[in-house]
Structure formats: structure tokens, C-alpha cells
Enzyme design. Sequence first.
Site, PDB file in Angstrom:
ATOM      1  N   GLN A  95      30.977  37.871  36.974  1.00  0.00           N
ATOM      2  CA  GLN A  95      31.967  38.388  37.916  1.00  0.00           C
ATOM      3  C   GLN A  95      32.070  37.443  39.110  1.00  0.00           C
ATOM      4  O   GLN A  95      31.060  37.106  39.733  1.00  0.00           O
ATOM      5  CB  GLN A  95      31.584  39.793  38.397  1.00  0.00           C
ATOM      6  CG  GLN A  95      32.666  40.449  39.245  1.00  0.00           C
ATOM      7  CD  GLN A  95      32.323  41.876  39.664  1.00  0.00           C
ATOM      8  OE1 GLN A  95      31.190  42.341  39.479  1.00  0.00           O
ATOM      9  NE2 GLN A  95      33.297  42.564  40.239  1.00  0.00           N
ATOM     10  N   HIS A 101      37.859  44.853  38.259  1.00  0.00           N
ATOM     11  CA  HIS A 101      39.078  44.474  37.530  1.00  0.00           C
ATOM     12  C   HIS A 101      38.776  44.452  36.047  1.00  0.00           C
ATOM     13  O   HIS A 101      37.678  44.095  35.630  1.00  0.00           O
ATOM     14  CB  HIS A 101      39.645  43.128  37.987  1.00  0.00           C
ATOM     15  CG  HIS A 101      38.632  42.027  38.032  1.00  0.00           C
ATOM     16  ND1 HIS A 101      37.717  41.908  39.058  1.00  0.00           N
ATOM     17  CD2 HIS A 101      38.380  41.017  37.171  1.00  0.00           C
ATOM     18  CE1 HIS A 101      36.950  40.847  38.822  1.00  0.00           C
ATOM     19  NE2 HIS A 101      37.320  40.298  37.691  1.00  0.00           N
ATOM     20  N   HIS A 103      40.109  42.711  32.644  1.00  0.00           N
ATOM     21  CA  HIS A 103      40.961  41.651  32.087  1.00  0.00           C
ATOM     22  C   HIS A 103      41.649  42.160  30.820  1.00  0.00           C
ATOM     23  O   HIS A 103      40.983  42.727  29.937  1.00  0.00           O
ATOM     24  CB  HIS A 103      40.119  40.441  31.673  1.00  0.00           C
ATOM     25  CG  HIS A 103      39.429  39.724  32.787  1.00  0.00           C
ATOM     26  ND1 HIS A 103      39.905  38.543  33.309  1.00  0.00           N
ATOM     27  CD2 HIS A 103      38.290  39.995  33.458  1.00  0.00           C
ATOM     28  CE1 HIS A 103      39.066  38.112  34.258  1.00  0.00           C
ATOM     29  NE2 HIS A 103      38.083  38.979  34.368  1.00  0.00           N
TER      30      HIS A 103
HETATM   31  P1  AMP Z   1      35.926  37.606  37.004  1.00  0.00           P
HETATM   32  O1  AMP Z   1      35.265  36.300  36.640  1.00  0.00           O
HETATM   33  O2  AMP Z   1      35.793  38.653  35.949  1.00  0.00           O
HETATM   34  O3  AMP Z   1      35.502  38.081  38.386  1.00  0.00           O
HETATM   35  O4  AMP Z   1      37.470  37.272  37.042  1.00  0.00           O
HETATM   36  C1  AMP Z   1      38.174  36.951  38.203  1.00  0.00           C
HETATM   37  C2  AMP Z   1      39.565  36.547  37.737  1.00  0.00           C
HETATM   38  O5  AMP Z   1      40.421  36.636  38.866  1.00  0.00           O
HETATM   39  C3  AMP Z   1      39.663  35.120  37.208  1.00  0.00           C
HETATM   40  O6  AMP Z   1      40.205  35.169  35.891  1.00  0.00           O
HETATM   41  C4  AMP Z   1      40.592  34.433  38.185  1.00  0.00           C
HETATM   42  O7  AMP Z   1      41.448  33.504  37.566  1.00  0.00           O
HETATM   43  C5  AMP Z   1      41.361  35.596  38.778  1.00  0.00           C
HETATM   44  N1  AMP Z   1      41.854  35.401  40.127  1.00  0.00           N
HETATM   45  C6  AMP Z   1      41.149  34.979  41.204  1.00  0.00           C
HETATM   46  N2  AMP Z   1      41.942  34.949  42.309  1.00  0.00           N
HETATM   47  C7  AMP Z   1      43.163  35.378  41.909  1.00  0.00           C
HETATM   48  C8  AMP Z   1      44.411  35.567  42.569  1.00  0.00           C
HETATM   49  N3  AMP Z   1      44.562  35.311  43.878  1.00  0.00           N
HETATM   50  N4  AMP Z   1      45.457  36.029  41.850  1.00  0.00           N
HETATM   51  C9  AMP Z   1      45.319  36.301  40.528  1.00  0.00           C
HETATM   52  N5  AMP Z   1      44.170  36.134  39.847  1.00  0.00           N
HETATM   53  C10 AMP Z   1      43.114  35.672  40.522  1.00  0.00           C
END
Ligand code: AMP
Length: 136
Positions: A95, A101, A103
Site C-alpha cells: 500500500q 482503495h 483496485h
Molecule cells: P496502492 O499501491 O495499492 O496504495 O495503490 C495506489 C495507487 O494509486 C497506484 O496505482 C497509483 O498509481 C494510484 N495513484 C496515486 N496517486 C494518484 C492520483 N493522484 N490519481 C490517481 N491515482 C493515483
Amino acid sequence: MRDDNCIFCKIANGDIPARTIYEDDDFRIIMDAAPATRGHSLILPKNHYANLFEMPEELAAKVLPLAKKVGADMIEKLGSDGMNLVQNNGEVAGQTVHHFHLHLIPRYADGCKTDVTWSHADLSDAELDDICNLLQ
Ligand code: AMP
Ligand code: ZN
């Protein structure tokens, strides 16, 4: 119930623009800024919960039906052949943004390949039995 230092709080509540594909009173679904595949999106609650274990059960219970509804719509509109649902809790689990969130990662038989995978832990039958007993 927002965290002023949290980018997903700002996005979920419309303070920072993002490509929104769905919104209701509790959630916003946005396209991931660095998508793994065509259509990779994120379900964000509007209130701040660092991870699944901080979310109230009533809200958590709404996430899977929403993923089913919007995910089915995405599969139809994008012509994808399957979909991974991925939800990381904690840094050690990958994370990077500490606002819950989920995915939605559409998968395609041809093209737009990505890895959603893990290697296998080497555990003996005795260890597996111990873990099972511990978890029961
Ligand atoms: P995680 O590694 O599960 O915390 O995933 C975080 C996700 O958020 C990653 O896939 C990023 O590409 C995405 N992410 C981070 N910042 C943004 C943003 N400002 N808008 C859209 N997606 C984002
Ligand atoms: Zn937040």
C-alpha cells in the site's frame, strides 16, 4: 472524517480533479493515474479510512456490490476478458496511499499485459496445520 494531508481525501471529495467514472454519497471511482491496464480504476470512500480494517462494516459491505456493478459495466464497455480486484493494506502489503482503495484492473487476453501475482511460500504440512489451528 477527512484527513487534510491525504490526496485521496481531496480527490474523493472533488478538491483535486481526477477522471471520475462513478460517484455516489459514499464513494468516488477514479481512473488510476498510472494504470496497469486499460481502464484500471480505484474505488475510494469519501471519508478517510487508512485501510480496510479502519472502515465501518456498513461501508465496507457496500464496496463489493459496487465493484460488481461498475466492474461488470467496465468489462462490457472496454471489452475486457476478466478483472482483478486488488486491495492492499499496509506498507508491507504494497500500500502506497494510506486511504482505503480497491483496485479494479481489467484484464485482456490479447495485449495490455500486467503482473498481479505472488511467489509461493515454502511451508511444510506441519506448519500449514499450525497456521490453520491458529486461525480457527
Ligand atoms: P496502492 O499501491 O495499492 O496504495 O495503490 C495506489 C495507487 O494509486 C497506484 O496505482 C497509483 O498509481 C494510484 N495513484 C496515486 N496517486 C494518484 C492520483 N493522484 N490519481 C490517481 N491515482 C493515483
Ligand atoms: Zn484520505
